[in-house]
Design an enzyme around this catalytic site. Structure first.
Site, short mmCIF file in Angstrom:
data_model
loop_
_atom_site.label_atom_id
_atom_site.label_comp_id
_atom_site.label_asym_id
_atom_site.label_seq_id
_atom_site.Cartn_x
_atom_site.Cartn_y
_atom_site.Cartn_z
N CYS A 82 0.82 -1.22 0.00
CA CYS A 82 0.00 0.00 0.00
C CYS A 82 0.85 1.26 0.00
O CYS A 82 0.44 2.29 -0.55
CB CYS A 82 -0.90 0.02 1.24
N ASP A 107 -3.24 -2.95 7.99
CA ASP A 107 -4.33 -3.80 8.44
C ASP A 107 -4.22 -5.23 7.92
O ASP A 107 -4.47 -6.19 8.64
CB ASP A 107 -5.67 -3.21 8.00
N CYS A 160 -2.23 3.10 3.04
CA CYS A 160 -3.08 2.16 3.77
C CYS A 160 -4.17 2.88 4.55
O CYS A 160 -4.07 4.08 4.84
CB CYS A 160 -2.24 1.28 4.68
N ASP A 161 -5.18 2.12 4.95
CA ASP A 161 -6.47 2.62 5.41
C ASP A 161 -6.44 3.84 6.31
O ASP A 161 -7.06 4.86 6.03
CB ASP A 161 -7.22 1.51 6.16
N CYS A 206 -5.29 -2.21 -1.11
CA CYS A 206 -6.23 -3.30 -1.38
C CYS A 206 -7.25 -2.90 -2.45
O CYS A 206 -7.83 -1.81 -2.40
CB CYS A 206 -6.94 -3.72 -0.11
N GLU A 258 -10.54 -4.87 13.56
CA GLU A 258 -11.46 -5.30 12.52
C GLU A 258 -11.63 -6.81 12.57
O GLU A 258 -10.70 -7.53 12.96
CB GLU A 258 -10.93 -4.90 11.14
N SER A 264 -13.62 -4.90 8.49
CA SER A 264 -12.83 -4.47 7.35
C SER A 264 -13.75 -4.06 6.22
O SER A 264 -14.88 -4.55 6.10
CB SER A 264 -11.93 -5.62 6.89
#
Length: 579
Positions: free
Chosen positions: A59, A91, A132-133, A204, A453, A478
């Site tokens: 990511c 994650d 990333c998230d 992702c 998550e 998630s």
């Protein structure tokens, strides 16, 4: 704040001059000269490039290259770039382990570190490069908090992996773990999936949390429209990075600060985009947190209303067929925004490109024959991607995922677990069956601490082909999770929320149309004999987070005096009674 038209023009280096101008700043200039600045540079706006680059994850592993393009754009536009780094917690790597407790906490750390880097050097503007998230909302939170010129630049989606002729994403490897444990997939098959799903750089690939938030920030206007859509390895990414560099200098010269773009209207636009794209339930918490940082009254009920108004029009994973790279090829966020604008689902707002949201949407180029994005007249789903529901179990609310299934009501016996690990093992050994309501508690913001998550559990259920179950948790899900699942249950178990009182075998009823999660026991009587659970000990940053974090219904922020949770009038009596 943005300069008033009647006042003197704002100098583009007004903030950094506090560090660089005048005889008393000779020592500071000496350091800056050693780092490469020359006489002419001290009159230029100093622009921070805060990078979440790391070699631990696809990511973020390419973000150092993207920074070079941003740097070139800043220089070309008359600014002076300075680079900083901050962290990422991945994650996908930490999922299902104790490391996942660090994920949501990292959002606050990233936001704090951006603020400290920029304020510590009194920089004039900032580009946040994210992957990333949690890095994505963290960057917007920092900009909302500081209210200086800034923008967020997302590193882009990963491309699909390929197994045979089938395109796959990381979602498939988590489901393969469940299939492997059920004996439906052998070791070689699991390894083949493992080797295929992540072919290179990028976040992702589905409309999971990273791509959901990248779209949300584009529609919000704090990311340049189109920049976030370009996949990580696409040759066009370099031009987008340079454009971001040029744009931030333009915003500094114009005196346009972050809260010009982060408004109640733009937050609602972003929430509509989340719903229309079938996006992650994590967006509810992140949008609420961004609003809290900006001091804007916007919460979970606003997100729910956005879903009422906006059915899903994007056929994207986890509930659909396609990935973010397919959306990019079909016409991208511009096309989705155009659909929302034409249907009257959003309002026109300014964006960091210097053009309005509707002007950006008007330039959408739809690929002939594309089937990724439909219309509101013929949606993929006739409802939004999630709903906020209340009831005995969740007096302050819970977020239920609606993509990937058509279930409206569910009733079954509770199977209660006090940790994600216990629930996962029960799924893997067959202890959980069809018709059960799985309860995973003490995984909330304080209970975790960190609000993990539950992708490992939902994917294991999918992999074992256990479909007729519901899953409730005070933790999160998630963006890759799907099924009849509700998270963010508030108040959480660790603070004595009703979810702490549920026992194995209690009948749980989940009613989406009436927005209720209820249990068939007298909770007041049960509370009278309740012995509080001893939560897991925490130390260091985890202990600090537990001491300061607000509820999930308030965005799980750590700032002082966050806004109260939004509870509709029809549900306030139950919340007050439980309190």
């Amino acid at each position: 704040m943005t300069q008033d038209s009647t006042s003197e023009p704002r100098k583009p280096n007004a903030r950094s001059a506090a560090v660089t101008a005048g005889p008393n700043r000779a020592a500071a200039r000496s350091y800056l000269r050693a780092a490469g600045m020359q006489d002419a540079d001290f009159d230029k706006p100093m622009i921070g490039i805060v990078n979440t680059w790391s070699t631990v994850t696809p990511c973020n592993m390419h973000l150092d290259r993207l920074a070079k393009d941003v740097r070139a754009g800043i220089i070309a536009a008359g600014g002076y770039p300075v680079d900083f780094n901050t962290i990422v917690v991945t994650d996908g790597i930490s999922m299902g382990t104790a490391g996942m407790k660090a994920s949501l906490i990292s959002r606050e750390v990233v936001a704090d570190s951006i603020e400290l880097a920029i304020e510590g050097h009194q920089l004039d503007g900032v580009v946040c490069i994210v992957g990333c998230d949690k890095t994505i909302p963290a960057a917007a939170m920092a900009l909302a908090r500081m209210d200086i010129p800034g923008l967020v630049y997302y590193g882009g989606t990963i491309m699909p992996g390929v197994i045979g002729s089938k395109e796959v994403s990381v979602q498939e490897v988590f489901e393969a773990i469940g299939a492997h444990s059920a004996g439906a997939l052998d070791d070689a098959g699991l390894k083949a999936v493992e080797q295929a799903v992540c072919p290179g750089a990028g976040a992702c690939g589905g409309q999971f949390t990273a791509n959901t938030m990248a779209m949300a920030l584009s529609v919000m206007g704090i990311s340049p429209m189109g920049a976030n859509d370009v996949p990580a390895v696409d040759p066009g990414k370099a031009a987008e990075g340079e454009r971001c560099g040029r744009l931030i200098v333009e915003r500094v010269f114009a005196g346009d600060t972050a809260r010009k773009y982060i408004t109640r209207a733009s937050l609602k636009n972003a929430a509509v985009a989340v719903s229309a794209s079938g996006g992650s339930t994590n967006a509810v918490m992140h949008l609420t947190a961004i609003a809290a940082e900006a001091g804007i009254e916007f919460g979970v009920e606003d997100c729910h209303q956005a879903c009422v108004e906006a059915p899903v029009i994007c056929d994207l994973k986890p509930g659909g067929r396609f990935l973010a790279s397919h959306l990019f090829a079909a016409g991208g966020t511009r096309l989705v925004t155009q659909r929302m604008a034409e249907a009257g689902k959003i309002v026109n707002t300014p964006t960091v490109s210097g053009r309005s949201l509707f002007a950006e949407a008007a330039e959408a180029e739809e690929t002939p024959g594309q089937v990724v994005v439909t219309t509101f007249d013929a949606p993929v789903m006739d409802r939004g991607s999630f709903a906020v529901i209340y009831g005995d179990v969740a007096p302050e609310g819970a977020v239920i995922k609606l993509t990937g299934h058509k279930v409206d009501k569910f009733e079954g016996p509770a199977c209660v677990f006090d940790s994600e690990e216990d629930a996962f093992h029960a799924v893997q050994d067959g202890s959980v069956g069809e018709g059960d309501v799985i309860i995973i508690r003490y995984e909330g913001p304080k209970g975790g601490p960190g609000m993990r998550e539950m992708l490992q559990v939902t994917a294991a259920l999918k992999g074992r082909k256990i479909d007729n179950v519901a899953l409730l948790t005070d933790g999160r899900f998630s963006g890759a999770s799907y099924g009849f699942v509700a998270g963010h249950i508030s108040p959480e178990a660790a603070v004595g929320g009703p979810i702490a009182l549920i026992r194995d075998g209690d009948r749980i009823t989940i009613d989406v149309p009436n927005r209720r999660i209820d249990v068939d026991v007298d909770l007041a009587t049960r509370r009278a004999g309740f012995t509080p659970h001893v939560v897991r000990p925490a130390r260091g940053v985890f202990a600090k987070y537990r001491a300061s974090v607000a509820s999930a219904a308030q965005g799980a922020v750590t700032i002082p005096n966050p806004p109260p949770a939004q509870i509709p009038a029809s549900h306030k009596s139950a919340a007050a009674q439980d309190a």
